[in-house]
Design a protein around this motif. Structure first.
Motif, PDB file in Angstrom:
ATOM      1  N   ALA A  67      88.622  34.488-104.548  1.00 46.91           N
ATOM      2  CA  ALA A  67      89.717  33.538-104.291  1.00 46.91           C
ATOM      3  C   ALA A  67      90.043  33.486-102.805  1.00 46.91           C
ATOM      4  O   ALA A  67      90.241  32.411-102.241  1.00 46.91           O
ATOM      5  N   ALA A  68      90.063  34.643-102.158  1.00 47.26           N
ATOM      6  CA  ALA A  68      90.357  34.675-100.715  1.00 47.26           C
ATOM      7  C   ALA A  68      89.268  33.962 -99.928  1.00 47.26           C
ATOM      8  O   ALA A  68      89.561  33.168 -99.023  1.00 47.26           O
ATOM      9  N   TYR A  69      88.006  34.209-100.265  1.00 42.21           N
ATOM     10  CA  TYR A  69      86.903  33.552 -99.564  1.00 42.21           C
ATOM     11  C   TYR A  69      86.891  32.058 -99.831  1.00 42.21           C
ATOM     12  O   TYR A  69      86.742  31.252 -98.923  1.00 42.21           O
ATOM     13  N   ASP A  70      87.033  31.676-101.100  1.00 37.23           N
ATOM     14  CA  ASP A  70      86.979  30.255-101.468  1.00 37.23           C
ATOM     15  C   ASP A  70      88.093  29.447-100.818  1.00 37.23           C
ATOM     16  O   ASP A  70      87.915  28.283-100.482  1.00 37.23           O
ATOM     17  N   GLN A  71      89.259  30.085-100.651  1.00 37.63           N
ATOM     18  CA  GLN A  71      90.394  29.389-100.041  1.00 37.63           C
ATOM     19  C   GLN A  71      90.402  29.529 -98.521  1.00 37.63           C
ATOM     20  O   GLN A  71      91.282  28.989 -97.862  1.00 37.63           O
ATOM     21  N   PHE A 117      89.835  27.312-110.183  1.00 40.53           N
ATOM     22  CA  PHE A 117      89.847  28.757-110.384  1.00 40.53           C
ATOM     23  C   PHE A 117      89.707  29.079-111.868  1.00 40.53           C
ATOM     24  O   PHE A 117      90.163  30.080-112.352  1.00 40.53           O
ATOM     25  N   ARG A 166     101.753  36.486-108.488  1.00 41.30           N
ATOM     26  CA  ARG A 166     101.852  36.356-107.028  1.00 41.30           C
ATOM     27  C   ARG A 166     103.239  36.805-106.626  1.00 41.30           C
ATOM     28  O   ARG A 166     104.228  36.480-107.291  1.00 41.30           O
ATOM     29  N   PRO A 196      96.361  31.457-108.659  1.00 37.12           N
ATOM     30  CA  PRO A 196      95.267  30.767-109.342  1.00 37.12           C
ATOM     31  C   PRO A 196      95.778  29.823-110.424  1.00 37.12           C
ATOM     32  O   PRO A 196      96.735  30.118-111.122  1.00 37.12           O
ATOM     33  N   ARG A 227      90.958  32.247 -96.753  1.00 37.14           N
ATOM     34  CA  ARG A 227      92.118  33.077 -96.400  1.00 37.14           C
ATOM     35  C   ARG A 227      91.683  34.455 -95.918  1.00 37.14           C
ATOM     36  O   ARG A 227      91.989  35.466 -96.512  1.00 37.14           O
ATOM     37  N   SER A 278      92.917  24.145-109.930  1.00 35.95           N
ATOM     38  CA  SER A 278      92.558  24.403-108.537  1.00 35.95           C
ATOM     39  C   SER A 278      91.114  24.880-108.406  1.00 35.95           C
ATOM     40  O   SER A 278      90.716  25.381-107.372  1.00 35.95           O
ATOM     41  N   ALA A 309      98.258  33.183 -99.616  1.00 31.78           N
ATOM     42  CA  ALA A 309      97.487  33.345-100.846  1.00 31.78           C
ATOM     43  C   ALA A 309      98.060  32.449-101.935  1.00 31.78           C
ATOM     44  O   ALA A 309      99.259  32.404-102.143  1.00 31.78           O
ATOM     45  N   GLU A 310      97.181  31.718-102.602  1.00 34.77           N
ATOM     46  CA  GLU A 310      97.596  30.778-103.644  1.00 34.77           C
ATOM     47  C   GLU A 310      97.462  31.399-105.025  1.00 34.77           C
ATOM     48  O   GLU A 310      96.488  32.093-105.303  1.00 34.77           O
TER      49      GLU A 310
END
Length: 150
Positions: A52-56, A93, A109, A87, A58, A91, A84-85
């Motif tokens: 998620a961090a890589y894909d966004q 995810f 979150r 999921p 971040r 989106s 951080a978004e």
């Protein structure tokens, strides 16, 4: 980047996709003594949050594992990343969302803006020692031979 590891906590800064492989190895060592299922669930959640961090986009992001509870029977995995978004299925995810809802007892979150973190809590189950496993599967008590043996 090296791991920061103190008793019940493991922390790693992720700045490149190859960092996840090393984190997986460290996490497996950190969870030594847990069942294969517990370790597998933890590694799936780690991969999901790191992805998620890589894909966004971040990065850098900090991933932290903490064993909690009176017998370290819970694992808290948190990912701190810029904005951080949370999921969601819409989106993109979808698979990661499935991993979180399947493997984690709780996830969510917390925080705001640059101080936000995605987190998940997973139950940890201690592995049965080999002698007990043999005893359970063969019907004998540890350190005792079955009656048929001399």
């Amino acid at each position: 980047m090296t791991d920061f590891w103190i008793d019940n906590a493991l922390q790693r800064v992720l700045s490149h996709p190859t960092d996840v492989r090393t984190l997986r190895e460290s996490a497996a060592a950190f969870l030594d003594g847990c069942t294969v299922e517990s370790v597998t669930d933890a590694l799936l959640v780690i991969d999901t949050l790191a992805s998620a961090a890589y894909d966004q986009g971040r990065l850098p992001a900090t991933l932290r594992l903490v064993r909690e509870g009176t017998q370290s029977d819970w694992l808290r995995i948190s990912l701190a990343a810029p904005v951080a978004e949370l999921p969601s299925a819409d989106s993109g995810f979808g698979t990661g969302l499935h991993v979180l809802t399947t493997c984690a007892a709780l996830w969510g979150r917390s925080g705001e803006g640059d101080h936000a973190a995605l987190w998940a809590h997973l139950p940890l189950v201690a592995a049965v020692p080999a002698a007990l496993h043999v005893a359970f599967t063969h019907g004998v008590a540890p350190d005792h031979r079955p009656a048929a043996h001399p």
